[in-house]
Scaffold this motif. Structure first.
Motif, PDB file in Angstrom:
ATOM      1  N   UNK A 119       0.848  -1.186   0.000  1.00 27.84           N
ATOM      2  CA  UNK A 119       0.000   0.000   0.000  1.00 27.84           C
ATOM      3  C   UNK A 119       0.881   1.232   0.000  1.00 27.84           C
ATOM      4  N   UNK A 120       0.375   2.317  -0.557  1.00 25.14           N
ATOM      5  CA  UNK A 120       1.090   3.588  -0.497  1.00 25.14           C
ATOM      6  C   UNK A 120       0.246   4.593   0.277  1.00 25.14           C
ATOM      7  N   UNK A 121       0.939   5.381   1.103  1.00 29.86           N
ATOM      8  CA  UNK A 121       0.294   6.389   1.936  1.00 29.86           C
ATOM      9  C   UNK A 121       1.093   7.682   1.849  1.00 29.86           C
ATOM     10  N   UNK A 122       0.420   8.787   2.166  1.00 23.96           N
ATOM     11  CA  UNK A 122       1.126  10.057   2.284  1.00 23.96           C
ATOM     12  C   UNK A 122       0.956  10.626   3.688  1.00 23.96           C
ATOM     13  N   UNK A 123       0.509   9.795   4.624  1.00 24.11           N
ATOM     14  CA  UNK A 123       0.247  10.215   5.998  1.00 24.11           C
ATOM     15  C   UNK A 123       0.915   9.236   6.963  1.00 24.11           C
ATOM     16  N   UNK A 124       1.809   9.734   7.809  1.00 21.30           N
ATOM     17  CA  UNK A 124       2.555   8.882   8.737  1.00 21.30           C
ATOM     18  C   UNK A 124       1.636   8.136   9.706  1.00 21.30           C
ATOM     19  N   UNK A 125       0.537   8.751  10.105  1.00 23.05           N
ATOM     20  CA  UNK A 125      -0.377   8.105  11.041  1.00 23.05           C
ATOM     21  C   UNK A 125      -1.031   6.873  10.413  1.00 23.05           C
ATOM     22  N   UNK A 126      -1.402   6.963   9.159  1.00 20.25           N
ATOM     23  CA  UNK A 126      -1.996   5.814   8.475  1.00 20.25           C
ATOM     24  C   UNK A 126      -0.984   4.681   8.329  1.00 20.25           C
ATOM     25  N   UNK A 127       0.267   5.029   8.088  1.00 17.72           N
ATOM     26  CA  UNK A 127       1.332   4.022   7.984  1.00 17.72           C
ATOM     27  C   UNK A 127       1.488   3.315   9.329  1.00 17.72           C
ATOM     28  N   UNK A 128       1.533   4.084  10.401  1.00 20.42           N
ATOM     29  CA  UNK A 128       1.696   3.505  11.734  1.00 20.42           C
ATOM     30  C   UNK A 128       0.541   2.570  12.077  1.00 20.42           C
ATOM     31  N   UNK A 129      -0.671   2.970  11.744  1.00 18.39           N
ATOM     32  CA  UNK A 129      -1.836   2.130  12.031  1.00 18.39           C
ATOM     33  C   UNK A 129      -1.779   0.836  11.225  1.00 18.39           C
ATOM     34  N   UNK A 130      -1.392   0.924   9.975  1.00 16.13           N
ATOM     35  CA  UNK A 130      -1.280  -0.283   9.139  1.00 16.13           C
ATOM     36  C   UNK A 130      -0.236  -1.241   9.714  1.00 16.13           C
ATOM     37  N   UNK A 131       0.917  -0.721  10.096  1.00 13.79           N
ATOM     38  CA  UNK A 131       1.967  -1.560  10.682  1.00 13.79           C
ATOM     39  C   UNK A 131       1.469  -2.184  11.974  1.00 13.79           C
ATOM     40  N   UNK A 132       0.852  -1.376  12.822  1.00 13.17           N
ATOM     41  CA  UNK A 132       0.330  -1.874  14.087  1.00 13.17           C
ATOM     42  C   UNK A 132      -0.665  -3.012  13.855  1.00 13.17           C
ATOM     43  N   UNK A 133      -1.584  -2.827  12.928  1.00 15.15           N
ATOM     44  CA  UNK A 133      -2.593  -3.854  12.641  1.00 15.15           C
ATOM     45  C   UNK A 133      -1.956  -5.156  12.169  1.00 15.15           C
ATOM     46  N   UNK A 134      -0.989  -5.067  11.287  1.00 13.98           N
ATOM     47  CA  UNK A 134      -0.328  -6.279  10.773  1.00 13.98           C
ATOM     48  C   UNK A 134       0.401  -6.997  11.906  1.00 13.98           C
ATOM     49  N   UNK A 135       1.147  -6.251  12.716  1.00 12.88           N
ATOM     50  CA  UNK A 135       1.871  -6.876  13.828  1.00 12.88           C
ATOM     51  C   UNK A 135       0.908  -7.461  14.851  1.00 12.88           C
ATOM     52  N   UNK A 136      -0.165  -6.770  15.122  1.00 13.88           N
ATOM     53  CA  UNK A 136      -1.179  -7.271  16.067  1.00 13.88           C
ATOM     54  C   UNK A 136      -1.780  -8.579  15.557  1.00 13.88           C
ATOM     55  N   UNK A 137      -2.137  -8.636  14.299  1.00  8.32           N
ATOM     56  CA  UNK A 137      -2.698  -9.862  13.724  1.00  8.32           C
ATOM     57  C   UNK A 137      -1.702 -11.004  13.791  1.00  8.32           C
ATOM     58  N   UNK A 138      -0.438 -10.726  13.526  1.00 11.48           N
ATOM     59  CA  UNK A 138       0.587 -11.770  13.586  1.00 11.48           C
ATOM     60  C   UNK A 138       0.745 -12.287  15.017  1.00 11.48           C
TER      61      UNK A 138
END
Length: 88
Positions: free
Chosen positions: A65-84
């Motif tokens: 995915x591509x983002x231009x907002x650091x907060x959206x990037x952080x949330x995406x990373x958090x969600x993936x790590x949480x699911x793992x």
């Protein structure tokens, strides 16, 4: 604040801190960081300082995915790590 919420907030702060370091770095136009859980790389993130575009590569789902907002990037990373973490 419950211990679970406190840990979640701490994890998100750590992710944001690493992403901000990518913005602050001036040694290369492109910055890359890897994020893992239990020693398993789940996500890698590229940041193009010239365009301000973040690219998130999810390894388990083999998508990006591509983002231009650091907060959206952080949330995406958090969600993936949480699911793992839920899998283990």
């Amino acid at each position: 604040m419950s211990p679970k919420k406190k840990q979640d907030t701490s994890n998100l702060k750590q992710i944001l801190s690493r992403l901000r370091a990518m913005i602050d770095s001036n040694d290369n136009q492109y910055q890359t960081r890897r994020f893992d859980a239990f020693g398993i790389e789940a996500v890698s993130v590229d940041y193009d300082q010239l365009t301000g575009v973040w690219t998130v590569h999810e390894h388990r789902e083999v998508r990006q995915f591509q983002f231009d907002d650091i907060d959206l990037v952080a949330i995406e990373i958090y969600d993936v790590l949480h699911d793992l973490r839920l899998i283990f």
